[in-house]
Each structure stands twice: as C-alpha cells, then as structure tokens.
Design a protein around this motif. Sequence first.
Motif, mmCIF file in Angstrom:
data_model
loop_
_atom_site.group_PDB
_atom_site.id
_atom_site.type_symbol
_atom_site.label_atom_id
_atom_site.label_comp_id
_atom_site.label_asym_id
_atom_site.label_seq_id
_atom_site.Cartn_x
_atom_site.Cartn_y
_atom_site.Cartn_z
ATOM 1 N N TRP A 174 -5.798 27.512 21.227
ATOM 2 C CA TRP A 174 -7.191 27.943 21.274
ATOM 3 C C TRP A 174 -7.317 29.410 21.678
ATOM 4 O O TRP A 174 -8.408 29.906 21.908
ATOM 5 N N GLN A 175 -6.178 30.099 21.733
ATOM 6 C CA GLN A 175 -6.170 31.504 22.150
ATOM 7 C C GLN A 175 -6.095 32.425 20.938
ATOM 8 O O GLN A 175 -5.212 32.285 20.094
ATOM 9 N N ASN A 176 -7.036 33.356 20.856
ATOM 10 C CA ASN A 176 -7.000 34.345 19.779
ATOM 11 C C ASN A 176 -5.994 35.448 20.098
ATOM 12 O O ASN A 176 -5.474 35.543 21.216
ATOM 13 N N VAL A 177 -5.712 36.290 19.125
ATOM 14 C CA VAL A 177 -4.816 37.435 19.319
ATOM 15 C C VAL A 177 -5.609 38.586 19.933
ATOM 16 O O VAL A 177 -6.738 38.855 19.516
ATOM 17 N N LYS A 178 -5.017 39.231 20.924
ATOM 18 C CA LYS A 178 -5.643 40.381 21.570
ATOM 19 C C LYS A 178 -4.657 41.538 21.600
ATOM 20 O O LYS A 178 -3.484 41.365 21.898
ATOM 21 N N PHE A 179 -5.124 42.737 21.256
ATOM 22 C CA PHE A 179 -4.275 43.925 21.315
ATOM 23 C C PHE A 179 -5.073 45.044 21.960
ATOM 24 O O PHE A 179 -6.101 45.470 21.433
ATOM 25 N N ASP A 180 -4.604 45.503 23.118
ATOM 26 C CA ASP A 180 -5.233 46.615 23.819
ATOM 27 C C ASP A 180 -4.491 47.899 23.447
ATOM 28 O O ASP A 180 -3.277 47.998 23.656
ATOM 29 N N ALA A 181 -5.219 48.848 22.881
ATOM 30 C CA ALA A 181 -4.584 50.065 22.385
ATOM 31 C C ALA A 181 -3.774 50.767 23.475
ATOM 32 O O ALA A 181 -2.618 51.152 23.264
ATOM 33 N N THR A 182 -4.353 50.923 24.653
ATOM 34 C CA THR A 182 -3.681 51.654 25.731
ATOM 35 C C THR A 182 -2.559 50.839 26.350
ATOM 36 O O THR A 182 -1.429 51.319 26.530
#
Length: 330
Positions: A174-182
């Motif tokens: 149930w977890q989406n993909v997350k990408f933090d640029a920094t």
Amino acid sequence: MPTFANLSDIITTTIQSRSGVLADSVTKNNALLLKLKARGNVKPFSGGNVILQELMYNDASTQNAGSYSGYDVIDITPNSPISAAQFDLKQYAAAVSISGLEMLQNAGKEQIIDMMEGRMQVAESQLMNQISAGLYSDGTGNGGKDITGLAAAVSISPTSGTYGGINRATWSFWQNVKFDATTDGGAAATAANIQSYMNRVAIQLVRGTDRPDMIVAGNDYYRFYLESLQAIQRITSDESAAAGFTSLKYMGAGLNCDVFLDGGIGGSIPTNTMYFINSKFLFLRPHKDRNFTAIGGDRQSVNQDAVVKLYGWAGALTSSGPQFSGVLSD
C-alpha cells in the motif's frame, strides 16, 4: 413579479438542466479527472457510510501458488488476496440566492433567468475549483471535511500513516514510490537533473504492462522539464493540446505519457512536486444522487426577504493500488 413558488420552479429547473453539464465541466477543468473519465474510472456509487474500493494484493502468509512434481501434495490453503479499502464520503455545496428586492428589480421570467445564470456560473466555478484543489489535498483541510486527494494517495511519507483504512507501516503493498530530489538525488531539482530524477521514479513504477500513464507537475518542476527539452524542441501532445491542457511528452523508462502543468494561475498542486499517476488504479466516486444536483427545496429565512437554493456534490477520490504511482519532490 414572479411569486416565490414560480421563482423556485425557475431556479430548480435551471439547476437541474445544468447539473449534467456541470459534472462534465468538472472533468474537463482538470487533467487528472479528464484522464479518469476517458478510462471509465468515474464510477458513481449508490450509498453506504463509506465508499469501498476493491483491491487485490499479495499476502505471503496465505499464498498457495508454487511448483510441484508428480504426486506431490498441492497446497490448497485458502488464499485471500481480495479486500477493500474504505474511503469517507466528502460533501461540497454552493448556494444560489436572490433577495426580494432583486426580484422586484428584475421582474419577469427572462430577466430573473439572466440574473441567475450569472450567479450559477460563479457558484459552479467556485465549486469546481474547490473540488479540483481537493484532488491535491490530504483530506485534513477544513477540519477533515475536504476530499482526500493525491497528497494522501501518493504521499511523500508512504511508509507511515493510514490511507483508505489500511496501515501503510504494516502493508508494504500500500506504499507508493517517493523520491526526494535533495535527499535521494543529492541535489535540488533543476533543468539539468530533472530528467534523471524522473527516470529514477518511473523505473520503480513499471510492472509488466502496468506503468504511469500521466505525470502532473507544479510550476517549477514543469518549467525544469520544459527547459530540459527546449534544446531538442520536443513538442506537446496533440491529444492533450486538443483538450486545452498545457502538456509535454515524457518518453523513458518504458513510458510514453503526457506531462501536465497543473500549476499556473491558482494551481493547487505544490510547486516543487511531480506526481506519476497510473490512472488504472485511481477512481472518482461521486454519489449517484449528489453529482452536482439540487439539494432539497427552498430555503427562505424567517427574518430575511430572500430565497436560497443549494446544489452540490458528494463522493471521494479512491485508489486500488498506490504502489503503482509515485511522487517526486524537494
């Protein structure tokens, strides 16, 4: 001068005649909703205290699929990979009113209709903007009364919290993909690195034929992507341009989809944000009896010379697979 009863008939019939047009206009006012409508994912529901969105998932504790040989005993342990997420019904309304003085000043059916037409257009625009803004919210606005949107469905903190009644800390599916640029990319997003960051998100969202079919960006990220393409003069999508939306094409990581600008004037998407959406798993669920329809009868105050009519919408934005969508942000 029309009587209050006649006036009520004028307002009610005008609202009823516009309700279907308004429901259609809302989808045309937002690129995400237009995509959901084209896919057939605007699905009215008939009732219940919550909206159930069916989903399929892989529960390792009950999975019985596997290899065998000859007379091996085959595992027939009951498998239960079908369940449902639960979403609360959210309500929106707009009011159209006319005072006794205005009725006197605009005597005649045609004059009142002309006046009400303008007021309805204002109310409709406000209602559309409120719902469109809610699509990017987390559902906590206005004391939790706002629609639960992408900020919850495609969260920047996908390993914690509850969405659709399912604990994301417990259920990784149930977890989406997350990408933090920094944090994850090493530097804030710019025109020089935006395509690399987009590729790194997109690659994580491909499973067979399942992949994002649209990307929605705020002002800064859309500008970074636009500037990264200008040297090669990448053109906009014919289909999206015909629908009136500002968009570009993204091709990479096995994807070929449109990148929409949903910032601009009055945009509600966070500026440094880009959502990667697989619309196959996202649904708009309006109630069949409250999809931009009149609410009740006349509302005439005991101490005011005026008549008010309400019309509104009730429903939710639901998801059956957040793991197929992602968010790029700073």
